[in-house]
Design a protein around this motif. Structure first.
Motif, PDB file in Angstrom:
ATOM      1  N   LEU A  78       0.865  -1.183   0.000  1.00 50.85           N
ATOM      2  CA  LEU A  78       0.000   0.000   0.000  1.00 50.85           C
ATOM      3  C   LEU A  78       0.901   1.232   0.000  1.00 50.85           C
ATOM      4  CD1 LEU A  78      -3.113   0.593   0.273  1.00 50.85           C
ATOM      5  CD2 LEU A  78      -2.662   0.953   2.712  1.00 50.85           C
ATOM      6  N   PRO A  79       0.782   2.099  -1.034  1.00 51.08           N
ATOM      7  CA  PRO A  79       1.631   3.292  -1.036  1.00 51.08           C
ATOM      8  C   PRO A  79       1.419   4.099   0.252  1.00 51.08           C
ATOM      9  CG  PRO A  79       0.588   3.024  -3.170  1.00 51.08           C
ATOM     10  CD  PRO A  79      -0.061   2.026  -2.231  1.00 51.08           C
ATOM     11  N   HIS A  80       2.505   4.604   0.810  1.00 51.85           N
ATOM     12  CA  HIS A  80       2.414   5.417   2.021  1.00 51.85           C
ATOM     13  C   HIS A  80       3.548   6.425   1.991  1.00 51.85           C
ATOM     14  CE1 HIS A  80       5.156   2.113   2.919  1.00 51.85           C
ATOM     15  NE2 HIS A  80       5.679   2.856   3.859  1.00 51.85           N
ATOM     16  N   ASP A  81       3.552   7.291   2.996  1.00 56.04           N
ATOM     17  CA  ASP A  81       4.530   8.374   3.036  1.00 56.04           C
ATOM     18  C   ASP A  81       5.901   7.808   3.410  1.00 56.04           C
ATOM     19  OD1 ASP A  81       5.926  10.693   3.317  1.00 56.04           O
ATOM     20  OD2 ASP A  81       4.803  11.418   5.066  1.00 56.04           O
ATOM     21  N   TYR A  82       6.605   7.305   2.411  1.00 55.48           N
ATOM     22  CA  TYR A  82       7.939   6.731   2.630  1.00 55.48           C
ATOM     23  C   TYR A  82       8.849   7.208   1.498  1.00 55.48           C
ATOM     24  CZ  TYR A  82      11.820   3.451   2.874  1.00 55.48           C
ATOM     25  OH  TYR A  82      13.085   2.922   2.947  1.00 55.48           O
ATOM     26  N   THR A  83       9.988   7.741   1.875  1.00 52.26           N
ATOM     27  CA  THR A  83      10.955   8.237   0.897  1.00 52.26           C
ATOM     28  C   THR A  83      12.012   7.171   0.659  1.00 52.26           C
ATOM     29  OG1 THR A  83      10.536  10.493   1.594  1.00 52.26           O
ATOM     30  CG2 THR A  83      12.594  10.105   0.425  1.00 52.26           C
TER      31      THR A  83
END
Ligand code: MF3
Ligand code: CO
Length: 256
Positions: A85-90
């Motif tokens: 699941l796309p999430h706020d991760y760089t």
């Protein structure tokens, strides 16, 4: 039910395949250290809008997902291997990223996935990706009239074994058409000579995914992302292909 496509229908699926290939090419170019997973999803979402395509994921809510997916991409990083699941991760140096994307164009679906390393790659990660790509190529080569689904599965399993990886068969390939998931199921391991005979007009997604150290997975607290139980990394390669009288046609073929 197995739905065989006419040659004209297979032609009509080409724009969907080409679009999915273009999106993955753009994502491969964009994926780099310092890029956020949400930026990758936004890029794909923008391409969907401009093309007038439809996401297969955003409202998708099967039994194995906690809630509608809500994004257009699966982004699986490191020990995450499927349904990330796309999430706020760089993205960080050396991350192994798998991107899975399916969309429909003119009412026809295509489904494809790639794995890449951003920044400095570890040898073992490149080997894992290579194994899934080799398995996918072998499986496609086997997708000819006269063979059976079990021949495809056995080829994938044999490539995994030759690299020393074990195969999890909880998720695998599937029929593709007007919807993303149809019959037949195409397991990533099996016995040659068994299963559905491959006929002209069969369109399937073939999708080997392997983990470096285990064949066991668990679902992340986000309700979607599947991770390896032992924390080892995973990779995934997928194409949508058509079985034809003239051999396999890779609908999601990319130039890269
Ligand atoms: N495209 C995946 C597959 O190959 C399915 C992802 S479902 C999602 O079968 F909802 F997680 F996106
Ligand atoms: Co698929």
């Amino acid at each position: 039910m197995i739905d065989l496509k006419t040659p004209a229908e297979i032609e009509a699926m080409r724009p969907a395949g080409a679009f999915v290939a273009d999106v993955l090419t753009a994502l491969r170019a964009k994926a780099a250290v310092g890029v956020n997973l949400l930026e990758l999803d936004a890029l794909a979402h923008d391409m969907i809008r401009r093309r007038g395509a439809e996401s297969c994921y955003i409202d998708y809510h099967p039994s194995f997902g906690a809630r509608p997916f809500g994004y257009v991409l699966c982004t699986s990083v490191n020990d995450a291997v499927l349904h990330g699941l796309p999430h706020d991760y760089t993205l960080r140096d050396g991350d192994l990223l798998s991107v899975d994307f399916a969309a429909s164009v003119d009412g026809w679906v295509a489904d494809s996935a790639i794995s890449v390393v951003v920044g400095q790659a570890r040898e073992e990660d490149l080997r894992l990706i290579e194994a899934t790509e080799t398995a996918l190529a072998a499986a496609i080569e086997t997708a000819v009239v006269g063979n059976r689904v079990g021949d495809i599965s056995a080829r994938i399993g044999a490539v995994a074994a030759s690299y020393g990886y074990r195969v999890n068969t909880q998720f695998g390939g599937h029929g593709v058409g007007r919807t993303m998931h149809g019959d037949p199921h195409v397991p990533n391991d099996g016995r040659s000579g068994r299963g559905l005979p491959l006929r002209p007009g069969l369109v399937v997604a073939i999708e080997p995914w392997f983990m470096a150290g285990t064949d066991e997975i668990y679902t992340d607290a986000d309700g979607w992302t599947l991770r390896s139980k032992d924390g080892s990394r995973g990779a995934h390669s997928e194409h949508t292909i058509a079985v034809t009288e003239d051999g396999p046609v890779v609908l999601t073929a990319r130039a890269d």
